[in-house]
Design an enzyme around this catalytic site. Structure first.
Site, PDB file in Angstrom:
ATOM      1  N   MET A 110       0.836  -1.009  -0.014  1.00  0.00           N
ATOM      2  CA  MET A 110       0.084   0.016   0.065  1.00  0.00           C
ATOM      3  C   MET A 110       0.937   1.371  -0.119  1.00  0.00           C
ATOM      4  O   MET A 110       0.433   2.323   0.673  1.00  0.00           O
ATOM      5  CB  MET A 110      -0.938  -0.117   1.222  1.00  0.00           C
ATOM      6  CG  MET A 110      -1.812  -1.288   1.388  1.00  0.00           C
ATOM      7  SD  MET A 110      -2.638  -1.677  -0.152  1.00  0.00           S
ATOM      8  CE  MET A 110      -4.137  -0.492  -0.106  1.00  0.00           C
ATOM      9  N   ARG A 111       2.015   1.066  -0.714  1.00  0.00           N
ATOM     10  CA  ARG A 111       2.788   2.388  -0.888  1.00  0.00           C
ATOM     11  C   ARG A 111       2.740   2.571  -2.454  1.00  0.00           C
ATOM     12  O   ARG A 111       3.039   1.607  -3.156  1.00  0.00           O
ATOM     13  CB  ARG A 111       4.126   2.329  -0.051  1.00  0.00           C
ATOM     14  CG  ARG A 111       4.399   1.482   1.067  1.00  0.00           C
ATOM     15  CD  ARG A 111       3.797   2.587   2.332  1.00  0.00           C
ATOM     16  NE  ARG A 111       4.475   3.968   2.036  1.00  0.00           N
ATOM     17  CZ  ARG A 111       3.962   5.081   2.749  1.00  0.00           C
ATOM     18  NH1 ARG A 111       2.972   5.007   3.424  1.00  0.00           N
ATOM     19  NH2 ARG A 111       4.562   6.132   2.617  1.00  0.00           N
ATOM     20  N   ASN A 127       1.631  -6.088 -10.184  1.00  0.00           N
ATOM     21  CA  ASN A 127       0.707  -5.850  -9.149  1.00  0.00           C
ATOM     22  C   ASN A 127      -0.640  -6.248  -9.089  1.00  0.00           C
ATOM     23  O   ASN A 127      -1.168  -6.670 -10.040  1.00  0.00           O
ATOM     24  CB  ASN A 127       0.520  -4.291  -9.281  1.00  0.00           C
ATOM     25  CG  ASN A 127      -0.275  -3.578  -8.148  1.00  0.00           C
ATOM     26  OD1 ASN A 127       0.067  -3.867  -6.934  1.00  0.00           O
ATOM     27  ND2 ASN A 127      -1.061  -2.663  -8.518  1.00  0.00           N
ATOM     28  N   HIS A 129      -4.465  -5.252  -8.041  1.00  0.00           N
ATOM     29  CA  HIS A 129      -5.396  -4.217  -7.600  1.00  0.00           C
ATOM     30  C   HIS A 129      -6.619  -4.747  -7.652  1.00  0.00           C
ATOM     31  O   HIS A 129      -7.314  -5.355  -8.604  1.00  0.00           O
ATOM     32  CB  HIS A 129      -5.286  -3.201  -8.813  1.00  0.00           C
ATOM     33  CG  HIS A 129      -5.939  -1.928  -8.333  1.00  0.00           C
ATOM     34  ND1 HIS A 129      -5.346  -0.898  -7.343  1.00  0.00           N
ATOM     35  CD2 HIS A 129      -7.003  -1.370  -8.730  1.00  0.00           C
ATOM     36  CE1 HIS A 129      -6.346  -0.045  -7.471  1.00  0.00           C
ATOM     37  NE2 HIS A 129      -7.410  -0.091  -8.332  1.00  0.00           N
TER      38      HIS A 129
END
Ligand code: GAR
Length: 210
Positions: A110-111, A127, A129
């Protein structure tokens, strides 16, 4: 109504299980259920890979406990200890390289990541999402979907590029929004699909770009 899973392209039916195992580094900030899904797919022989290291940024992250249970080294890089995003990312990149990682999986990291990290693994960062990109990029994707009153959302696995949540899509699964859904209930059903497509998308990425 049961979950509708629309996956494009279809999940590989015979994943490539020969050859050298992919060396994965996983980055997580929270519960680590996607870490667990990847570890389970490896243990079940569905993904020819090895998790070299877990990097987590939040001392409370349950992902670290999961890594320990699987005998995977877990390295805490707490973002609060770094002066800038770039300083954190430089340390993340160095750690991943020190563990011999070839493919980096952001599984609930979460960065925001910077070119410092992305350029260290060009085209080799993945990633996951919780929306059907390009809809609902950024934070609180599930809340965004609920607020927009769409009837269908889902999850996306994609290659990481400089623009957030915008890289080439590897795989998606759709999840209908049902009457009475709140963010938690919808997230639970999205995660069922995440756990299914993340391991498959890793295999696909390696096959397509490896
Ligand atoms: C997942 O649902 C993932 O899609 C989301 O965080 C969750 C992590 O769950 N990622 C993002 O929102 C990234 N923008 P987990 O810790 O149980 O794997």
């Amino acid at each position: 109504m049961s979950d509708l899973a629309l996956v494009s392209p279809p999940l590989p039916t015979s994943p490539c299980l020969t050859g050298e195992a992919l060396k994965l580094g996983i980055m997580a900030s929270g519960s680590g259920s996607n870490f667990e899904a990847v570890a389970a797919a490896i243990a079940a022989g569905q993904l020819n890979a090895q998790i070299q290291v877990l990097i987590y940024n939040n001392p409370q992250a349950k992902a670290a406990e999961r890594a320990q249970n699987h005998g995977v080294p877990a390295v805490l890089l707490n973002h609060r200890d770094f002066d800038s995003r770039e300083a954190l990312d430089a340390q993340v990149a160095e750690t991943l390289q020190a563990y011999g990682v070839e493919w980096v999986i952001m599984a609930g990291w979460m960065r925001i990541v910077t070119p410092t990290l992305i350029d260290a693994f060009p085209g080799r960062m993945i990633n996951i999402h919780p929306s059907l990109l390009p809809s609902f990029k950024g934070i609180r994707a599930i809340e965004q979907a609920l607020a927009s009153q769409v009837k269908l959302t889902g999850c996306t696995v994609h290659i990481v590029t400089l623009e957030m949540d915008s890289g080439p899509i590897l795989m998606q699964a759709a999840v209908p929004i049902l009457e009475g859904d709140d963010a938690e209930r919808l997230h639970q059903r999205i995660q069922v699909q995440e756990h299914r497509i993340l391991p498959a998308a890793i295999a696909l990425a390696a096959q397509r770009y490896g």
